[in-house]
Design an enzyme around this catalytic site. Structure first.
Site, PDB file in Angstrom:
ATOM      1  N   ALA A   1       1.182  -0.797  -0.216  1.00 23.71           N
ATOM      2  CA  ALA A   1       0.133   0.282  -0.056  1.00 23.71           C
ATOM      3  C   ALA A   1       1.241   1.080  -0.259  1.00 23.71           C
ATOM      4  CB  ALA A   1      -0.552  -0.309   1.919  1.00 23.71           C
ATOM      5  N   ASN A   2       0.383   2.147  -0.453  1.00 26.00           N
ATOM      6  CA  ASN A   2       1.491   3.415   0.399  1.00 26.00           C
ATOM      7  C   ASN A   2       0.310   4.584   1.270  1.00 26.00           C
ATOM      8  OD1 ASN A   2      -0.782   5.647  -1.106  1.00 26.00           O
ATOM      9  ND2 ASN A   2      -0.649   4.013  -2.932  1.00 26.00           N
ATOM     10  N   ARG A   3       0.600   5.644   1.265  1.00 22.90           N
ATOM     11  CA  ARG A   3       0.233   6.639   2.516  1.00 22.90           C
ATOM     12  C   ARG A   3      -0.864   7.581   2.008  1.00 22.90           C
ATOM     13  NH1 ARG A   3       3.819   5.917   6.757  1.00 22.90           N
ATOM     14  NH2 ARG A   3       6.180   5.213   6.230  1.00 22.90           N
TER      15      ARG A   3
END
Ligand code: C5P
Length: 224
Positions: free
Chosen positions: A29-31
């Site tokens: 995932a990412n932020r």
């Protein structure tokens, strides 16, 4: 009564990160928080548009009066976007994962004496570029984001050309800016004016203010 400059317009917004499965319990995932995309969907709805918001996993409530479709992966997001067409305006604010795991495990990966399992990555579809290059259902106004940590304007100009979109909102996401997950954003709006690219630099704003400014700019274009 509220002015409704986007009344009768269909608007599509993507938001949030995507989750790319590694196995049944793990993902990449990412932020991205989804805040900017949700704010744009809400602002377009307030301006009278018929809004569909397609979001990856985020911790945000559905904006009032907006049709929300929650997805996990980039491929799911692309399918949902395609199903939402035709629209008048498409705004791609999602932080789509560039890669997914090719050898997704059907069972939870186990620790073995053989060491770490290798993760093979393959490229995800570029949703913005796919939609911007459609022959039949390309929305008349296609807007993307360019989150960069260096050479902001040059990279955004190249992205505008490469992806085939009409406008790009470029923003600096260097850790020191606090943009990722934060409440504020500093935007440079790149628009195509014939063969030229016009750059409009906005002051630092909240993500709600950025959304309102973008919707106002869209309304101005739409009335021409
Ligand atoms: O190439 P980059 O990820 O920097 O491009 C950012 C823009 O492209 C954003 O508008 C993002 O929503 C969109 N994008 C997409 N699908 C991808 C990658 C990016 O729609 N797979």
């Amino acid at each position: 009564a509220q002015p409704r400059p986007l009344a009768g317009k269909r608007v599509l917004v993507t938001a949030g990160p995507t989750h790319e499965p590694i196995d049944p319990v793990r993902y990449i995932a990412n932020r991205s928080s989804g805040k900017q995309g949700f704010a744009i969907a809400a602002a377009a709805q307030t301006a009278g548009a018929d809004v569909t918001l397609i979001s990856g996993p985020v911790d945000l409530d559905d904006p009032k009066g907006v049709t929300v479709r929650r997805v996990e992966s980039a491929r799911e997001m692309l399918h949902r976007v395609e199903a939402a067409l035709p629209v008048d305006i498409a705004i791609f604010a999602a932080a789509v994962a560039d890669w997914r795991v090719a050898n997704e495990g059907e069972q939870k990966l186990k620790k073995t004496s053989a060491g770490m399992p290798p993760l093979q990555l393959v490229e995800n579809p570029d949703i913005l570029a796919t939609i911007a290059k459609l022959a039949d259902k390309r929305p008349p106004l296609v807007i993307g984001f360019a989150a960069e940590t260096e050479h902001l304007i040059d990279n955004a100009k190249a992205k505008l050309a490469r992806k085939g979109c009409d406008w790009i909102l470029a923003n600096d996401v260097s850790p020191a800016t606090g943009v990722m997950g934060g409440d504020r954003n500093t935007i440079h709006l790149l628009t195509r004016e014939g063969a030229e690219i016009n750059v409009d630099s906005w002051p630092v704003m909240t993500k709600e203010q950025v959304a309102a400014a973008l919707v106002a700019r869209i309304a101005k274009t739409a009335e021409k």
